[in-house]
Enzyme design. Sequence first.
Site, PDB file in Angstrom:
ATOM      1  N   HIS A 122     -16.686  -3.627  26.355  1.00  0.00           N
ATOM      2  CA  HIS A 122     -15.543  -5.342  25.849  1.00  0.00           C
ATOM      3  C   HIS A 122     -16.367  -6.208  25.343  1.00  0.00           C
ATOM      4  CE1 HIS A 122     -13.684  -3.667  29.856  1.00  0.00           C
ATOM      5  NE2 HIS A 122     -12.213  -3.748  29.044  1.00  0.00           N
ATOM      6  N   LYS A 125      -2.372  -1.191  38.134  1.00  0.00           N
ATOM      7  CA  LYS A 125      -4.575  -1.501  38.781  1.00  0.00           C
ATOM      8  C   LYS A 125      -4.438  -1.593  39.529  1.00  0.00           C
ATOM      9  CE  LYS A 125      -6.446  -0.017  33.501  1.00  0.00           C
ATOM     10  NZ  LYS A 125      -7.021  -0.788  32.725  1.00  0.00           N
ATOM     11  N   ARG A 185     -11.376   3.866  22.522  1.00  0.00           N
ATOM     12  CA  ARG A 185     -12.033   4.550  22.474  1.00  0.00           C
ATOM     13  C   ARG A 185     -12.159   6.335  22.059  1.00  0.00           C
ATOM     14  NH1 ARG A 185     -12.270   2.875  28.997  1.00  0.00           N
ATOM     15  NH2 ARG A 185     -10.224   3.070  28.322  1.00  0.00           N
ATOM     16  N   SER A 232     -13.927   0.286  33.045  1.00  0.00           N
ATOM     17  CA  SER A 232     -14.432  -0.247  34.308  1.00  0.00           C
ATOM     18  C   SER A 232     -14.241  -0.184  35.487  1.00  0.00           C
ATOM     19  CB  SER A 232     -13.556  -1.858  34.471  1.00  0.00           C
ATOM     20  OG  SER A 232     -13.342  -2.503  32.661  1.00  0.00           O
TER      21      SER A 232
HETATM   22  O1  PNS Z   1      -7.549  -3.752  30.134  1.00  0.00           O
HETATM   23  P1  PNS Z   1      -6.050  -3.080  30.795  1.00  0.00           P
HETATM   24  O2  PNS Z   1      -5.936  -2.843  32.369  1.00  0.00           O
HETATM   25  O3  PNS Z   1      -5.981  -1.552  29.550  1.00  0.00           O
HETATM   26  O4  PNS Z   1      -4.446  -3.815  30.179  1.00  0.00           O
HETATM   27  C1  PNS Z   1      -3.738  -3.905  29.818  1.00  0.00           C
HETATM   28  C2  PNS Z   1      -2.723  -5.605  30.519  1.00  0.00           C
HETATM   29  C3  PNS Z   1      -3.754  -6.233  30.786  1.00  0.00           C
HETATM   30  C4  PNS Z   1      -3.219  -6.385  28.533  1.00  0.00           C
HETATM   31  C5  PNS Z   1      -1.185  -5.096  30.680  1.00  0.00           C
HETATM   32  O5  PNS Z   1      -1.176  -4.481  31.342  1.00  0.00           O
HETATM   33  C6  PNS Z   1      -0.367  -6.163  30.119  1.00  0.00           C
HETATM   34  O6  PNS Z   1      -0.766  -7.089  28.837  1.00  0.00           O
HETATM   35  N1  PNS Z   1      -0.445  -6.386  31.769  1.00  0.00           N
HETATM   36  C7  PNS Z   1       0.610  -7.960  31.323  1.00  0.00           C
HETATM   37  C8  PNS Z   1       2.117  -7.512  31.391  1.00  0.00           C
HETATM   38  C9  PNS Z   1       2.070  -7.333  29.802  1.00  0.00           C
HETATM   39  O7  PNS Z   1       2.750  -8.036  29.408  1.00  0.00           O
HETATM   40  N2  PNS Z   1       2.935  -6.692  30.052  1.00  0.00           N
HETATM   41  C10 PNS Z   1       3.694  -5.356  28.551  1.00  0.00           C
HETATM   42  C11 PNS Z   1       3.013  -4.720  27.906  1.00  0.00           C
HETATM   43  S1  PNS Z   1       4.063  -2.480  28.875  1.00  0.00           S
END
Ligand code: PNS
Length: 161
Positions: free
Chosen positions: A17, A41, A90, A128
């Site tokens: 990150h 998660k 990745r 992570s």
């Molecule tokens: O690090 P991650 O868990 O892959 O990130 C995912 C994340 C947090 C970016 C995604 O879950 C997110 O955008 N959450 C906020 C809710 C949202 O806007 N969802 C719309 C996209 S499906």
Amino acid sequence: MKTAIYPGSFDPITNGHLDVIKRSAKVFDEVIVLVLVNPNKKGLFDIDERVKLIEKVIGSLKNVKVQSYKGLLVNFMREQKARVIIKGLRAISDFEYEFQMALMNNKLDPNVETFFMMTRAEYSYLSSSSVRQVAEFGGCIEGLVPDEIINEVLSKSKTFK
Ligand code: PNS
């Protein structure tokens, strides 16, 4: 001013990150690292703790700041008047998930574009969730997360069991 939002769970932030943050900060005027809730998660650190860990490791990067948000990413972006999302890629295994999210975000707000940055090869295996697992079973996480947060990750993992 071109602002890019780098969203994620960051539970915890990894060296992969941090590498994406540093490279993005060279391309955009401002980068906001945004800690969001991923409902799929289970968390180790709470959102405020994740923000503090990130703040600890981005110290010298003047055009990077950290925020958290409980809600849709596109709503945060509208509030900030930002249009660019940065995501790290990745491997091919990330592609389907990231592709789906990029399309969904673009559907929710057509002004929003997702830019993908390929991870450096040395971090291509790093996540992570694997850091959490190594820490939980007492393995060495040196080189996986920034040195400044190693102790916090190890001690949190012990209490979490
Ligand atoms: O690090 P991650 O868990 O892959 O990130 C995912 C994340 C947090 C970016 C995604 O879950 C997110 O955008 N959450 C906020 C809710 C949202 O806007 N969802 C719309 C996209 S499906």
